[in-house]
Motif scaffolding. Structure first.
Motif, short mmCIF file in Angstrom:
data_model
loop_
_atom_site.label_atom_id
_atom_site.label_comp_id
_atom_site.label_asym_id
_atom_site.label_seq_id
_atom_site.Cartn_x
_atom_site.Cartn_y
_atom_site.Cartn_z
N SER A 21 41.62 37.67 39.02
CA SER A 21 41.14 39.05 39.03
C SER A 21 41.48 39.74 40.34
O SER A 21 41.17 39.21 41.41
N SER A 22 42.11 40.92 40.22
CA SER A 22 42.34 41.74 41.42
C SER A 22 41.40 42.93 41.44
O SER A 22 41.59 43.86 42.21
N PHE A 23 40.35 42.89 40.59
CA PHE A 23 39.41 44.00 40.48
C PHE A 23 37.97 43.63 40.83
O PHE A 23 37.20 44.48 41.25
N HIS A 75 45.67 35.76 47.72
CA HIS A 75 45.12 36.70 46.75
C HIS A 75 46.25 37.51 46.11
O HIS A 75 47.11 38.05 46.82
N SER A 104 47.32 40.78 44.28
CA SER A 104 46.87 42.15 44.09
C SER A 104 47.89 42.92 43.25
O SER A 104 48.81 42.34 42.68
N GLY A 105 47.71 44.25 43.19
CA GLY A 105 48.60 45.08 42.39
C GLY A 105 48.90 46.41 43.04
O GLY A 105 48.08 46.95 43.80
N ASN A 128 47.14 50.18 43.59
CA ASN A 128 46.54 50.70 44.83
C ASN A 128 47.25 51.94 45.34
O ASN A 128 46.65 52.82 45.96
N ASN A 168 42.72 48.20 43.35
CA ASN A 168 42.49 46.82 43.76
C ASN A 168 41.76 46.72 45.09
O ASN A 168 41.64 45.64 45.66
N THR A 204 38.84 44.12 45.85
CA THR A 204 39.18 42.76 46.22
C THR A 204 40.05 42.71 47.47
O THR A 204 39.87 41.85 48.34
N ASP A 205 40.99 43.64 47.59
CA ASP A 205 41.88 43.62 48.76
C ASP A 205 41.12 43.79 50.07
O ASP A 205 41.39 43.09 51.06
N CYS A 237 51.15 41.39 46.60
CA CYS A 237 50.85 42.55 45.77
C CYS A 237 51.98 42.75 44.76
O CYS A 237 53.11 43.08 45.13
N GLU A 284 42.36 53.08 33.78
CA GLU A 284 43.53 52.85 34.61
C GLU A 284 44.81 53.44 34.02
O GLU A 284 45.61 54.06 34.73
#
Length: 326
Positions: free
Chosen positions: A78-80, A105, A107-108, A111, A145, A148-149, A167, A285
């Protein structure tokens, strides 16, 4: 030798990563964390995983204890979910200083949309570059994101754990895992089209999306895991943030290809996409993505060896969704 814990082992990224990590480092103990209790044999026979743990991200004590136990923790689940990542970090930060753990981690690049509403290309839109630490410092919790980021970056700054963030741009490609999995991007594209009965875009559809093929991204992620397990970290937490993208495509281009595929599958009524106002493009999203530009640059990742060599999403999506049953 470092032990590795992989959260999200059955996903589009996680299943491929499990195979890559175990091939690259067969002697490193690998624990895979998953909910599906019917796929253990695949992880034993295909991945050669050393340990399989069943659970979900809501199993707070289990997640925390596993994170404490392992030298390298990879979040591909999960990146959320900020609550989940904070739980992981809490467990890892309880390790003694001499056994400091590393969190990697995923991410995406959601962002980094410009929050435009027109669906049109904006030549003044900011290009976010992983080689500019000031860009990474501008990540806030309100971004897609960010929940979490931000905790991961803050933990890296505190220094009780070592952090890396990789990412991914909009990720596409086929799943090699034991359970059917289109991945986040294909799922939200197709679900939105099903809900509408057509494939939408906004304005003239010239707004830009950044994409990456999963087979280009996962070897780089495996390389980061190898670095984490064999080298001392350098630079700040903000310098260990990497953006992976291969191609920029216009949303109308992508929508046009998607409409033809889903029409042939009987999912939507027309083989042509439809321009709609931003308020009608989709909830959550997907509507925000279609309306905006996502311009990123991965100079730091490129210096470390990332290269995009696989086919464009405009080509690959035809094979991936063409083989899928809706």
């Amino acid at each position: 030798m470092p032990s590795v814990l992989l959260f999200g082992a059955t996903g589009l990224i996680g299943s491929r990563l499990a195979v890559h990590v175990k091939k690259a480092h067969p002697e490193w103990p690998l624990t895979v964390f998953l909910r599906n209790t019917n796929v253990d044999e695949w992880f034993r026979a295909t991945v050669n995983a050393d340990r399989i743990v069943h659970g979900s991200i809501s199993d707070i004590d289990l997640v925390r204890s596993l994170s404490w136990e392992h030298d390298i923790v990879v979040n591909a689940i999960s990146s959320f979910d900020g609550g989940f990542i904070n739980n992981v970090i809490s467990g890892m930060e309880d390790r003694p200083e001499h056994a400091k753990g590393t969190l990697i981690h995923i991410s995406g690049t959601g962002n980094f949309i410009d929050n435009g509403k027109s669906g049109n290309f904006n030549p003044d839109s900011k290009v976010w570059n992983d080689d500019n630490e000031d860009d990474i410092r501008q990540i806030v919790r309100g971004m897609f994101n960010g929940p979490t980021d931000v905790p991961v970056l803050e933990a890296g700054v505190r220094g009780k754990i070592i952090t890396y963030v990789v990412c991914f741009a909009i990720t596409y490609g086929s799943n090699i895992g034991p359970a059917p999995n289109l991945g986040v991007a294909y799922n939200i594209f197709t679900s939105n089209a099903k809900q509408h009965g057509f494939v939408p875009y906004i304005g003239d559809g010239s707004a830009i999306a950044s994409t990456v093929h999963v087979e280009d991204a996962v070897p780089f992620l495996t390389k980061i895991i190898g670095i984490a397990g064999t080298e001392k970290p350098t630079g700040s937490a903000y310098s260990r943030y990497y953006i992976l993208h291969g191609e920029r495509v216009a949303w109308k281009e992508l929508s046009s290809v998607l409409a033809k595929i889903l029409h042939a599958k009987g999912v939507v009524a027309s083989p042509e996409p439809k321009s709609v106002p931003a308020a009608e493009a989709g909830e959550g999203e997907i509507g925000l993505l279609i309306a905006a530009n996502m311009l990123v640059q991965g100079d730091r990742a490129a210096r470390l060896g990332f290269r995009a060599t696989h086919p464009s999403i405009l080509v690959q999506i035809q094979e991936d969704l063409g083989a899928h049953t809706f």
